[in-house]
Design an enzyme around this catalytic site. Sequence first.
Site, mmCIF file in Angstrom:
data_model
loop_
_atom_site.group_PDB
_atom_site.id
_atom_site.type_symbol
_atom_site.label_atom_id
_atom_site.label_comp_id
_atom_site.label_asym_id
_atom_site.label_seq_id
_atom_site.Cartn_x
_atom_site.Cartn_y
_atom_site.Cartn_z
ATOM 1 N N CYS A 1 -3.452 -8.534 19.820
ATOM 2 C CA CYS A 1 -3.054 -7.873 20.831
ATOM 3 C C CYS A 1 -3.849 -7.619 22.011
ATOM 4 O O CYS A 1 -3.304 -7.405 23.145
ATOM 5 C CB CYS A 1 -2.692 -6.332 20.145
ATOM 6 S SG CYS A 1 -1.116 -6.397 18.988
ATOM 7 N N ASP B 1 -7.782 -21.955 20.210
ATOM 8 C CA ASP B 1 -8.573 -21.400 19.095
ATOM 9 C C ASP B 1 -9.985 -21.479 19.037
ATOM 10 O O ASP B 1 -10.595 -22.277 19.780
ATOM 11 C CB ASP B 1 -7.887 -22.187 17.727
ATOM 12 C CG ASP B 1 -8.369 -21.445 16.425
ATOM 13 O OD1 ASP B 1 -7.427 -20.929 15.771
ATOM 14 O OD2 ASP B 1 -9.557 -21.288 16.132
ATOM 15 N N HIS C 1 -1.932 -10.736 13.042
ATOM 16 C CA HIS C 1 -0.910 -10.691 14.104
ATOM 17 C C HIS C 1 -0.204 -12.069 14.199
ATOM 18 O O HIS C 1 -1.091 -13.084 14.274
ATOM 19 C CB HIS C 1 -1.460 -10.392 15.258
ATOM 20 C CG HIS C 1 -0.702 -10.518 16.647
ATOM 21 N ND1 HIS C 1 -0.564 -9.212 17.495
ATOM 22 C CD2 HIS C 1 0.169 -11.370 16.901
ATOM 23 C CE1 HIS C 1 -0.006 -9.665 18.524
ATOM 24 N NE2 HIS C 1 0.688 -10.879 18.170
ATOM 25 N N HIS D 1 0.563 -15.871 14.485
ATOM 26 C CA HIS D 1 0.519 -16.739 15.173
ATOM 27 C C HIS D 1 1.018 -17.994 14.816
ATOM 28 O O HIS D 1 0.686 -18.392 13.530
ATOM 29 C CB HIS D 1 -1.081 -16.818 15.522
ATOM 30 C CG HIS D 1 -1.961 -16.731 14.149
ATOM 31 N ND1 HIS D 1 -2.207 -15.554 13.655
ATOM 32 C CD2 HIS D 1 -2.553 -17.791 13.514
ATOM 33 C CE1 HIS D 1 -2.845 -15.795 12.503
ATOM 34 N NE2 HIS D 1 -3.152 -17.304 12.586
ATOM 35 N N HIS E 1 -0.364 -22.125 14.697
ATOM 36 C CA HIS E 1 -1.366 -22.979 15.253
ATOM 37 C C HIS E 1 -0.570 -24.346 15.711
ATOM 38 O O HIS E 1 0.431 -24.803 15.007
ATOM 39 C CB HIS E 1 -2.167 -23.511 14.131
ATOM 40 C CG HIS E 1 -2.881 -22.283 13.173
ATOM 41 N ND1 HIS E 1 -4.089 -22.070 13.583
ATOM 42 C CD2 HIS E 1 -2.653 -21.302 12.560
ATOM 43 C CE1 HIS E 1 -4.692 -21.348 12.828
ATOM 44 N NE2 HIS E 1 -3.846 -20.631 12.210
HETATM 45 P P1 AMP Z 1 -5.325 -17.813 10.422
HETATM 46 O O1 AMP Z 1 -6.597 -18.265 9.506
HETATM 47 O O2 AMP Z 1 -4.115 -18.722 10.098
HETATM 48 O O3 AMP Z 1 -4.950 -16.580 10.496
HETATM 49 O O4 AMP Z 1 -5.867 -18.205 12.021
HETATM 50 C C1 AMP Z 1 -6.584 -17.496 12.673
HETATM 51 C C2 AMP Z 1 -7.234 -18.162 13.716
HETATM 52 O O5 AMP Z 1 -7.570 -17.467 14.890
HETATM 53 C C3 AMP Z 1 -8.342 -19.027 13.434
HETATM 54 O O6 AMP Z 1 -8.131 -20.538 13.613
HETATM 55 C C4 AMP Z 1 -9.574 -18.512 14.203
HETATM 56 O O7 AMP Z 1 -10.398 -19.397 14.633
HETATM 57 C C5 AMP Z 1 -8.738 -18.096 15.394
HETATM 58 N N1 AMP Z 1 -9.569 -16.867 16.139
HETATM 59 C C6 AMP Z 1 -9.922 -15.847 15.504
HETATM 60 N N2 AMP Z 1 -10.445 -15.042 16.688
HETATM 61 C C7 AMP Z 1 -10.057 -15.618 17.916
HETATM 62 C C8 AMP Z 1 -10.245 -15.476 19.187
HETATM 63 N N3 AMP Z 1 -10.992 -14.114 19.716
HETATM 64 N N4 AMP Z 1 -9.927 -16.329 20.054
HETATM 65 C C9 AMP Z 1 -9.320 -17.378 19.577
HETATM 66 N N5 AMP Z 1 -9.024 -17.958 18.393
HETATM 67 C C10 AMP Z 1 -9.424 -16.899 17.433
#
Ligand code: AMP
Length: 109
Positions: A6, A29, A93, A95, A97
């Site tokens: 957010c 990412d 939140h 997302h 990939h």
């Molecule tokens: P998931 O494990 O499917 O919930 O994916 C979360 C993803 O968010 C992971 O690949 C992290 O590397 C990425 N992530 C976490 N914090 C950030 C951030 N501040 N900016 C960009 N990516 C992030």
Amino acid sequence: MDCIFCKIANKEIPADLIYEDENVVAFNDLNPTAPVHLLVIPKKHYSSLNDIDEEKVFGQIFSAIPKITKKLGIKEYRTVVNTGKSAGQSVFHIHVHVLSGREFTWPAG
Ligand code: AMP
């Protein structure tokens, strides 16, 4: 709400933004697992796929993806949505990939 995505959507914390429209943002990412690894999120908070209660959100997210990949010149890519801890979700939140730039195996690990 203390949600990192957010905050990225609201520009309260920086991210490597690569796409934005009225409803969706996409950014690289932080810990990429492929040469191209971006995340597409709705600006509105939903903890996971299980919490989306408006069908239009799916259209908003998934119609943005080919626009983004086209812009990046990518024709082949993998899309992944982890839902819940055991499935690998670490940020609550929703997302998507978008991964590209290398060969992927199946089944997923
Ligand atoms: P998931 O494990 O499917 O919930 O994916 C979360 C993803 O968010 C992971 O690949 C992290 O590397 C990425 N992530 C976490 N914090 C950030 C951030 N501040 N900016 C960009 N990516 C992030």
